[in-house]
Design a protein around this motif. Structure first.
Motif, PDB file in Angstrom:
ATOM      1  N   ILE A 124       0.827  -1.202   0.000  1.00 35.16           N
ATOM      2  CA  ILE A 124       0.000   0.000   0.000  1.00 35.16           C
ATOM      3  C   ILE A 124       0.866   1.258   0.000  1.00 35.16           C
ATOM      4  CG2 ILE A 124      -1.613   1.357   1.402  1.00 35.16           C
ATOM      5  CD1 ILE A 124      -3.052  -1.162   2.113  1.00 35.16           C
ATOM      6  N   ILE A 125       0.547   2.182  -0.872  1.00 34.08           N
ATOM      7  CA  ILE A 125       1.251   3.467  -0.911  1.00 34.08           C
ATOM      8  C   ILE A 125       0.974   4.213   0.399  1.00 34.08           C
ATOM      9  CG2 ILE A 125       1.416   5.698  -2.094  1.00 34.08           C
ATOM     10  CD1 ILE A 125       0.646   4.247  -4.677  1.00 34.08           C
ATOM     11  N   GLY A 126       2.026   4.628   1.039  1.00 33.79           N
ATOM     12  CA  GLY A 126       1.909   5.276   2.340  1.00 33.79           C
ATOM     13  C   GLY A 126       2.387   4.390   3.476  1.00 33.79           C
ATOM     14  N   ASN A 127       2.517   3.100   3.206  1.00 37.90           N
ATOM     15  CA  ASN A 127       3.060   2.169   4.204  1.00 37.90           C
ATOM     16  C   ASN A 127       4.585   2.180   4.055  1.00 37.90           C
ATOM     17  OD1 ASN A 127       3.641   0.139   5.996  1.00 37.90           O
ATOM     18  ND2 ASN A 127       2.334  -1.402   5.043  1.00 37.90           N
ATOM     19  N   ASP A 128       5.195   3.259   4.531  1.00 32.54           N
ATOM     20  CA  ASP A 128       6.620   3.490   4.288  1.00 32.54           C
ATOM     21  C   ASP A 128       7.515   2.446   4.942  1.00 32.54           C
ATOM     22  OD1 ASP A 128       6.001   5.700   2.785  1.00 32.54           O
ATOM     23  OD2 ASP A 128       6.186   7.104   4.448  1.00 32.54           O
ATOM     24  N   ARG A 129       7.086   1.926   6.085  1.00 30.37           N
ATOM     25  CA  ARG A 129       7.900   0.908   6.751  1.00 30.37           C
ATOM     26  C   ARG A 129       8.041  -0.325   5.867  1.00 30.37           C
ATOM     27  NH1 ARG A 129       7.407  -1.078  13.045  1.00 30.37           N
ATOM     28  NH2 ARG A 129       9.049  -2.668  12.963  1.00 30.37           N
ATOM     29  N   ALA A 130       6.931  -0.762   5.308  1.00 31.37           N
ATOM     30  CA  ALA A 130       6.968  -1.927   4.423  1.00 31.37           C
ATOM     31  C   ALA A 130       7.736  -1.611   3.145  1.00 31.37           C
ATOM     32  CB  ALA A 130       5.545  -2.369   4.084  1.00 31.37           C
ATOM     33  N   LEU A 131       7.493  -0.433   2.583  1.00 29.34           N
ATOM     34  CA  LEU A 131       8.163  -0.037   1.343  1.00 29.34           C
ATOM     35  C   LEU A 131       9.684  -0.035   1.526  1.00 29.34           C
ATOM     36  CD1 LEU A 131       7.959   1.026  -1.556  1.00 29.34           C
ATOM     37  CD2 LEU A 131       7.746   3.327  -0.621  1.00 29.34           C
ATOM     38  N   ASN A 132      10.153   0.526   2.620  1.00 29.28           N
ATOM     39  CA  ASN A 132      11.597   0.580   2.876  1.00 29.28           C
ATOM     40  C   ASN A 132      12.174  -0.816   3.117  1.00 29.28           C
ATOM     41  OD1 ASN A 132      11.690   3.376   2.614  1.00 29.28           O
ATOM     42  ND2 ASN A 132      11.238   3.719   4.773  1.00 29.28           N
ATOM     43  N   GLY A 151     -17.473   8.078 -15.287  1.00 27.88           N
ATOM     44  CA  GLY A 151     -17.742   8.659 -13.973  1.00 27.88           C
ATOM     45  C   GLY A 151     -17.148   7.909 -12.796  1.00 27.88           C
ATOM     46  N   PHE A 152     -16.314   6.912 -13.054  1.00 26.71           N
ATOM     47  CA  PHE A 152     -15.657   6.193 -11.961  1.00 26.71           C
ATOM     48  C   PHE A 152     -14.792   7.159 -11.149  1.00 26.71           C
ATOM     49  CE2 PHE A 152     -16.990   2.580 -14.305  1.00 26.71           C
ATOM     50  CZ  PHE A 152     -16.829   1.448 -13.525  1.00 26.71           C
ATOM     51  N   GLU A 153     -14.758   6.959  -9.847  1.00 27.03           N
ATOM     52  CA  GLU A 153     -13.947   7.790  -8.958  1.00 27.03           C
ATOM     53  C   GLU A 153     -12.829   6.969  -8.332  1.00 27.03           C
ATOM     54  OE1 GLU A 153     -16.596   9.502  -6.135  1.00 27.03           O
ATOM     55  OE2 GLU A 153     -17.464  10.914  -7.575  1.00 27.03           O
ATOM     56  N   LYS A 154     -11.669   7.594  -8.226  1.00 27.16           N
ATOM     57  CA  LYS A 154     -10.520   6.906  -7.662  1.00 27.16           C
ATOM     58  C   LYS A 154     -10.677   6.764  -6.149  1.00 27.16           C
ATOM     59  CE  LYS A 154      -6.500   8.125  -9.234  1.00 27.16           C
ATOM     60  NZ  LYS A 154      -5.215   8.865  -9.448  1.00 27.16           N
ATOM     61  N   GLU A 155     -10.387   5.579  -5.645  1.00 29.33           N
ATOM     62  CA  GLU A 155     -10.429   5.358  -4.201  1.00 29.33           C
ATOM     63  C   GLU A 155      -9.150   5.882  -3.558  1.00 29.33           C
ATOM     64  OE1 GLU A 155     -11.597   1.452  -2.957  1.00 29.33           O
ATOM     65  OE2 GLU A 155     -12.849   1.140  -4.728  1.00 29.33           O
ATOM     66  N   LYS A 156      -9.196   6.046  -2.245  1.00 28.03           N
ATOM     67  CA  LYS A 156      -8.046   6.603  -1.529  1.00 28.03           C
ATOM     68  C   LYS A 156      -6.871   5.634  -1.480  1.00 28.03           C
ATOM     69  CE  LYS A 156     -10.774   9.678   1.427  1.00 28.03           C
ATOM     70  NZ  LYS A 156     -11.139  10.037   2.825  1.00 28.03           N
ATOM     71  N   VAL A 157      -7.169   4.354  -1.408  1.00 33.71           N
ATOM     72  CA  VAL A 157      -6.108   3.350  -1.299  1.00 33.71           C
ATOM     73  C   VAL A 157      -5.530   3.032  -2.683  1.00 33.71           C
ATOM     74  CG1 VAL A 157      -5.581   0.953  -0.694  1.00 33.71           C
ATOM     75  CG2 VAL A 157      -7.071   2.322   0.779  1.00 33.71           C
ATOM     76  N   ALA A 158      -4.208   2.983  -2.744  1.00 36.69           N
ATOM     77  CA  ALA A 158      -3.504   2.577  -3.969  1.00 36.69           C
ATOM     78  C   ALA A 158      -2.305   1.741  -3.551  1.00 36.69           C
ATOM     79  CB  ALA A 158      -3.082   3.794  -4.776  1.00 36.69           C
TER      80      ALA A 158
END
Length: 281
Positions: free
Chosen positions: A118-126, A266-273
């Motif tokens: 998940i984008i924003g999960n910096d601990r996992a990303l690092n 008309g699809f809307e992007k969700e917050k999670v990516a």
């Protein structure tokens, strides 16, 4: 502390560790036991023999799930989940589990490893960067709750259910179009409540849709020669009518054609990516 292959422990330990390890996760992943087993060892493609668990005094404290398949022509090990229970983090358990995960991939002849985070999960990303993974794709999620626009669409196309074998033939026709793990054909084949439709012109399939009973779109594609004629919209309108859908949802990585199509509807992007990360072996 003991590190064991998941095929050598009771499934209850795996389930317990998963729930405790993801208890404070960004997204709620708690599932009933049978639903967890059905999902994570079904369509997700994880296998007990490719998964490992860390146990301290008979208590499960860390878990990594793994699945192997021929992915876009390359034998690939995917990390389906990696979690450590909160009070055991920072002790090197994840490093040891990942080492076993990688060694398993090598011993099975895999040429690539991949995962989503998940984008924003910096601990996992690092952590994944430290172990050699690189970001390649960004996986976006979209939803549409207002389906009224489809009511105005008069569907002129011959659309009918197709067999999975027909969907597989069309996938071959698509060539090297990249499809993420959770939308690819093996995932679709193992998913329950899945419906596959084809749009026909002169008895030839020119467009396909794979969608589940809740409106989640796994695959939608139209032959290049027939794009811009409303075939994809017609496929969705047909599914909405046949399945009595009240909403639609989808996910896909870095595809400007799909992005434009869904935004126009008309699809809307969700917050999670998510990032899709890969490592070459």
């Amino acid at each position: 502390m003991a590190f064991k292959n998941c095929k050598d422990v009771g499934f209850e330990l795996i389930y317990q560790c998963f729930n405790q390890g993801f208890s404070d996760y960004i997204v709620n992943l708690h599932l009933p036991l049978e639903e967890f087993k059905k999902r994570f060892f079904g369509p997700e493609g994880n296998e007990l023999k490719n998964s490992f668990i860390a146990i301290e005094e008979e208590r499960p404290v860390g878990l990594i799930l793994g699945g192997i398949k021929d992915y876009n022509g390359i034998k690939t090990m995917r990390c389906g989940a990696l979690c450590i229970i909160p009070d055991y983090r920072g002790k090197g358990i994840a490093d040891e589990l990942f080492y076993l995960h990688k060694e398993r991939a090598i011993s099975e002849g895999c040429k690539m490893m991949m995962l989503e985070t998940i984008i924003g999960n910096d601990r996992a990303l690092n952590f994944y960067k430290k172990h050699g993974y690189e970001k390649v794709y960004e996986l976006q999620y979209f939803q549409l709750s207002d389906l009224s626009k489809f009511e105005k669409f008069n569907n002129p196309y011959d659309i009918k259910p197709i067999e999975f074998s027909q969907l597989k033939e069309i996938r071959d026709e698509m060539g090297d179009v990249y499809i993420n793990w959770q939308n690819d054909l093996p995932y679709i084949e193992k998913s329950e409540g899945q419906h596959n439709y084809g749009a026909f012109i002169e008895n030839k399939i020119v467009g396909v849709l794979s969608i589940n009973e809740y409106g989640r779109i796994n695959l939608i594609w139209v032959n290049k020669k027939h794009r811009g004629q409303g075939i994809a919209t017609g496929l969705l309108r047909n599914a909405i009518d046949k399945l009595n859908l009240i909403k639609l949802g989808t996910s896909f990585p870095n595809n400007h054609v799909l992005y434009g199509f869904y935004k126009k509807l008309g699809f809307e992007k969700e917050k999670v990516a998510q990032y899709e990360m890969f490592m070459i072996l």
